[in-house]
Design a protein around this motif. Structure first.
Motif, mmCIF file in Angstrom:
data_model
loop_
_atom_site.group_PDB
_atom_site.id
_atom_site.type_symbol
_atom_site.label_atom_id
_atom_site.label_comp_id
_atom_site.label_asym_id
_atom_site.label_seq_id
_atom_site.Cartn_x
_atom_site.Cartn_y
_atom_site.Cartn_z
ATOM 1 N N LEU A 91 26.992 -8.190 2.091
ATOM 2 C CA LEU A 91 26.966 -6.924 1.558
ATOM 3 C C LEU A 91 28.014 -5.884 2.540
ATOM 4 O O LEU A 91 28.131 -6.126 3.550
ATOM 5 C CB LEU A 91 25.620 -6.332 1.930
ATOM 6 N N GLN A 92 28.584 -5.065 1.410
ATOM 7 C CA GLN A 92 29.657 -4.071 2.134
ATOM 8 C C GLN A 92 29.072 -2.667 2.284
ATOM 9 O O GLN A 92 28.100 -2.140 1.250
ATOM 10 C CB GLN A 92 30.772 -4.325 1.216
ATOM 11 N N PRO A 93 29.569 -1.786 2.938
ATOM 12 C CA PRO A 93 28.858 -0.388 3.203
ATOM 13 C C PRO A 93 29.641 0.166 1.856
ATOM 14 O O PRO A 93 30.857 -0.035 1.510
ATOM 15 C CB PRO A 93 29.531 0.125 4.402
ATOM 16 N N ALA A 94 28.858 1.348 1.449
ATOM 17 C CA ALA A 94 29.327 1.969 0.298
ATOM 18 C C ALA A 94 30.582 2.870 0.823
ATOM 19 O O ALA A 94 30.516 3.366 1.648
ATOM 20 C CB ALA A 94 28.104 2.820 -0.412
ATOM 21 N N LEU A 104 20.831 1.673 1.628
ATOM 22 C CA LEU A 104 21.810 1.830 2.541
ATOM 23 C C LEU A 104 23.228 1.302 1.968
ATOM 24 O O LEU A 104 24.305 1.803 2.709
ATOM 25 C CB LEU A 104 21.700 0.733 3.639
ATOM 26 N N VAL A 105 23.537 0.444 0.906
ATOM 27 C CA VAL A 105 24.845 0.248 0.597
ATOM 28 C C VAL A 105 25.120 0.628 -0.590
ATOM 29 O O VAL A 105 26.240 0.178 -1.062
ATOM 30 C CB VAL A 105 24.857 -1.244 0.782
ATOM 31 N N THR A 106 24.356 0.993 -1.701
ATOM 32 C CA THR A 106 24.662 1.063 -3.017
ATOM 33 C C THR A 106 25.789 2.585 -2.879
ATOM 34 O O THR A 106 25.519 3.311 -2.203
ATOM 35 C CB THR A 106 23.383 1.613 -4.063
ATOM 36 N N TYR A 107 26.601 2.369 -4.133
ATOM 37 C CA TYR A 107 27.754 3.495 -4.108
ATOM 38 C C TYR A 107 27.035 4.604 -5.526
ATOM 39 O O TYR A 107 27.676 4.980 -5.888
ATOM 40 C CB TYR A 107 28.982 3.134 -4.188
ATOM 41 N N GLY A 108 26.084 4.073 -6.076
ATOM 42 C CA GLY A 108 25.396 4.626 -7.276
ATOM 43 C C GLY A 108 25.112 3.793 -8.132
ATOM 44 O O GLY A 108 25.842 2.644 -8.306
ATOM 45 N N TRP A 109 24.398 4.439 -9.221
ATOM 46 C CA TRP A 109 23.817 3.551 -10.247
ATOM 47 C C TRP A 109 23.403 2.142 -10.145
ATOM 48 O O TRP A 109 23.368 1.134 -10.800
ATOM 49 C CB TRP A 109 25.106 3.341 -11.272
ATOM 50 N N GLY A 110 22.870 2.076 -8.703
ATOM 51 C CA GLY A 110 22.321 0.632 -8.210
ATOM 52 C C GLY A 110 23.347 -0.172 -7.912
ATOM 53 O O GLY A 110 22.865 -1.514 -7.745
ATOM 54 N N ILE A 113 25.859 -2.732 -6.123
ATOM 55 C CA ILE A 113 25.745 -3.079 -4.711
ATOM 56 C C ILE A 113 27.125 -3.812 -4.231
ATOM 57 O O ILE A 113 27.376 -4.842 -4.889
ATOM 58 C CB ILE A 113 24.709 -3.930 -4.294
ATOM 59 N N PRO A 114 28.068 -3.264 -3.479
ATOM 60 C CA PRO A 114 29.313 -3.763 -3.139
ATOM 61 C C PRO A 114 29.141 -4.983 -2.174
ATOM 62 O O PRO A 114 28.489 -4.872 -1.284
ATOM 63 C CB PRO A 114 30.207 -2.749 -2.540
ATOM 64 N N VAL A 115 29.820 -6.255 -2.433
ATOM 65 C CA VAL A 115 29.893 -7.422 -1.782
ATOM 66 C C VAL A 115 31.204 -7.867 -1.788
ATOM 67 O O VAL A 115 31.922 -7.827 -2.410
ATOM 68 C CB VAL A 115 28.847 -8.269 -2.531
#
Length: 98
Positions: A93-96, A37-43, A45-47
């Protein structure tokens, strides 16, 4: 999703030496469950993270069955944190951004 945990800071000497706070098992499992739900690619995870009152943004990555939270040099300097220290972490956790 908000997480609160303690972690021991490690120094990783890999190809790009850096300091990290590996997530405890329970938090890593919950992040893994939410990662799609939150990854922006390559695994990645923005936080948004708070350590000793210092707020910063970064992106975690999966490694060795957990997630590694990078600790920026400016943050480590402001908080006087180094390898071997146990730190209290507040993390959201931040949304991608797509």
């Amino acid at each position: 999703m908000t997480f609160s945990f303690e972690a021991e800071v490690i120094y990783w000497r890999g190809p790009s030496p850096f300091f990290y706070a590996p997530l405890p098992a329970a938090e890593a499992e919950e992040v893994r469950r939410l990662s799609r739900l939150v990854t922006y690619g390559w695994g990645m995870i923005p936080v948004e993270v708070t350590i000793k009152g210092v707020v910063f943004t970064t992106a975690m990555f999966a490694k060795d069955g957990t997630y590694y939270l990078p600790l920026k040099a400016a943050v480590r300097k402001k908080t006087d944190v180094t390898a071997g220290d146990t730190i209290a972490v507040e993390m959201i956790l931040q949304p991608a951004q797509r």
